[in-house]
Design an enzyme around this catalytic site. Structure first.
Site, short mmCIF file in Angstrom:
data_model
loop_
_atom_site.label_atom_id
_atom_site.label_comp_id
_atom_site.label_asym_id
_atom_site.label_seq_id
_atom_site.Cartn_x
_atom_site.Cartn_y
_atom_site.Cartn_z
N ASP A 1 0.85 -1.20 0.00
CA ASP A 1 0.00 0.00 0.00
C ASP A 1 0.88 1.24 0.00
OD1 ASP A 1 0.68 -0.51 2.84
OD2 ASP A 1 -0.61 1.22 3.23
N GLU B 1 -0.14 -0.45 5.81
CA GLU B 1 0.85 0.15 6.70
C GLU B 1 0.73 1.66 6.74
OE1 GLU B 1 4.45 2.00 8.15
OE2 GLU B 1 3.69 2.16 6.10
#
Length: 450
Positions: free
Chosen positions: A92, A156
């Site tokens: 991500d 994250e």
């Protein structure tokens, strides 16, 4: 780089690595599904899973984590009785911010001036490619001498804790002798660095309400309590005159005793405008790695274009507070909340909602894994000695893993050196750093196995 078979293999694989990073960067995998389609993140997760399967990983799985995102897991068995190393990265990415501010499209990997530009190129899709390069180099030169687990996180950057909670619910999944977190970076290009501390983080949304609805500023301004003005007062209370973070009850006097960071170098790295002062007191390293730091990440209020002459009834802000090792993030959240409530003026109604949190982390640089990494870095970076530095950012999973597996050694390396400009426009990765760190990781796995 001195010639050795592992380094030669990595060098030969760089064109493939660039092609793969191009594919991975193209996914708009921002784990904020109000802004970006969830399908983009899911497609990126599937890409990573397919890449692991192609390398011979077994038990490859897309893990549905409690925050609604997917993490990718795979296991590559090594020789019987071998040690187990867990390799971490995340697919991500941060939102691209203002896409018009990029010199080239953020989700198209573009080579320019010797660097590869694109959102996630360094943070941390490049970390995924780094792990793949290291393993391929070992497979081509005698095989991978350890058991390898790979975990690639899907949220994250959002700090929503999905993988942390999943790991706590499945504590056997990520057990390892050593964990290599590929989400940090060298102090500067060409200087091999392991990160030994991470600041933790708490993220809160502050809402201030004063009126039933907006009012005409000519008719009511001067007596009607302005929610935006109240919010500005609150935000200003979080900084001293010199810009130091001031949260009531939160210590901000600690010092850093490792690698130093000159103000001149920091100004260049941060691209501080001429004549603008740095904020805070103490050394730059103190401010970045040893002390708390508050950042106002966004404010909900009318934009300048289209604004009307109104007293605002409501206003919101998103606030990040970074906390250093030695400070409990939960306690810091309580202090921040109490500070905001105490400094809200005029009896305005204020609510503080916690959005995310991660604890700070401190590693043990005297462990055998650090010695193995130092030897590997010396080969990958001839003439340089591995340095120890802090990092102001947070990787919440680190503390979760340290708590679940207290016997495991944890090392933090990665591609996010200052020129990478992670989280900003024109993020990029140095292909030379990708090459050298891939060599270092491969050699580390070999050194550590013996």
């Amino acid at each position: 780089m001195s010639s050795n078979p592992v380094a030669e293999t990595v060098a030969s694989l760089l064109p493939r690595a660039k092609a793969e990073l191009t594919e991975l960067v193209a996914f708009r995998s921002v784990a904020d599904f109000e802004q970006f389609p969830k399908s983009e993140s899911e497609a990126a997760a599937s890409w990573v899973a397919d890449a692991l399967r192609a390398e011979g990983f077994v038990d490859v799985a897309l893990l549905d984590t409690p925050d609604g995102t997917q993490s990718v897991y795979g296991y590559l068995p090594g020789p019987e009785g071998a040690k187990t190393v867990l390799l971490y990265a995340h697919y991500d990415v941060q939102p691209p911010l203002d896409e018009t501010g990029w010199d080239t499209p953020p989700f198209e990997l573009t080579e320019r001036d010797g660097r590869w530009y694109g959102r996630g190129a360094a943070d941390c899709k490049g970390g995924v490619i780094m792990h793949l390069l290291a393993l391929r180099a070992l497979k081509a030169n005698g095989g991978v001498p350890v058991n390898v687990k790979v975990i690639v996180e899907g949220s994250e950057e959002q700090g929503t804790g999905g993988l942390e909670r999943y790991a706590e619910q499945h504590p056997d999944l990520l057990t390892a002798d050593t964990i290599v977190i590929g989400d940090a970076g060298n102090f500067r290009v060409g200087l091999p660095t392991v990160t030994t501390i991470l600041r933790g983080m708490t993220l809160v949304r502050v809402s201030v309400d004063t009126l039933a609805g907006n009012l005409h500023s000519g008719q009511f301004g001067g007596a009607a309590p302005d929610a935006l003005a109240a919010l500005i007062r609150v935000l200003d209370s979080l900084r001293a005159e010199d810009g130091s973070t001031t949260v009531d009850g939160l210590d901000a006097s600690a010092t850093w005793n490792g690698l130093e960071y000159t103000e001149e170098q920091f100004r260049a790295d941060a691209k501080v405008l001429e004549g603008v002062e740095l904020t805070g007191s103490g050394s730059v390293a103190d401010r970045l790695w040893a002390r708390p730091a508050v950042t106002v990440m966004g404010i909900d209020c009318p934009p300048v274009v289209g604004a009307t002459p109104s007293v605002q009834a409501a206003a919101r802000a998103l606030i990040s507070l970074r906390v250093p090792p030695g400070v409990d993030a939960t306690e810091a959240t309580k202090l921040l909340t109490a500070h905001i409530e105490a400094h809200t003026p005029w009896g305005a109604r204020v609510t503080v909602e916690q959005i995310g949190q991660g604890q700070p982390f401190r590693a043990d640089p005297t462990s055998p894994a650090y010695r193995a990494m130092a030897e590997a870095m010396a080969v990958a970076y001839p003439g340089e000695t591995m340095q120890y530095a802090g990092q102001g950012g947070s990787i919440p999973l680190c503390n979760t893993l340290a708590g679940l597996y207290p016997q495991a050694e944890i090392l933090l390396i990665g591609l996010s050196e200052p020129e990478a400009q992670i989280h900003a426009v024109n993020e990029s990765v140095s292909p030379e750093e990708l090459e050298r760190l891939s060599v270092a990781e491969a050699l580390f796995l070999r050194n550590y196995s013996s």
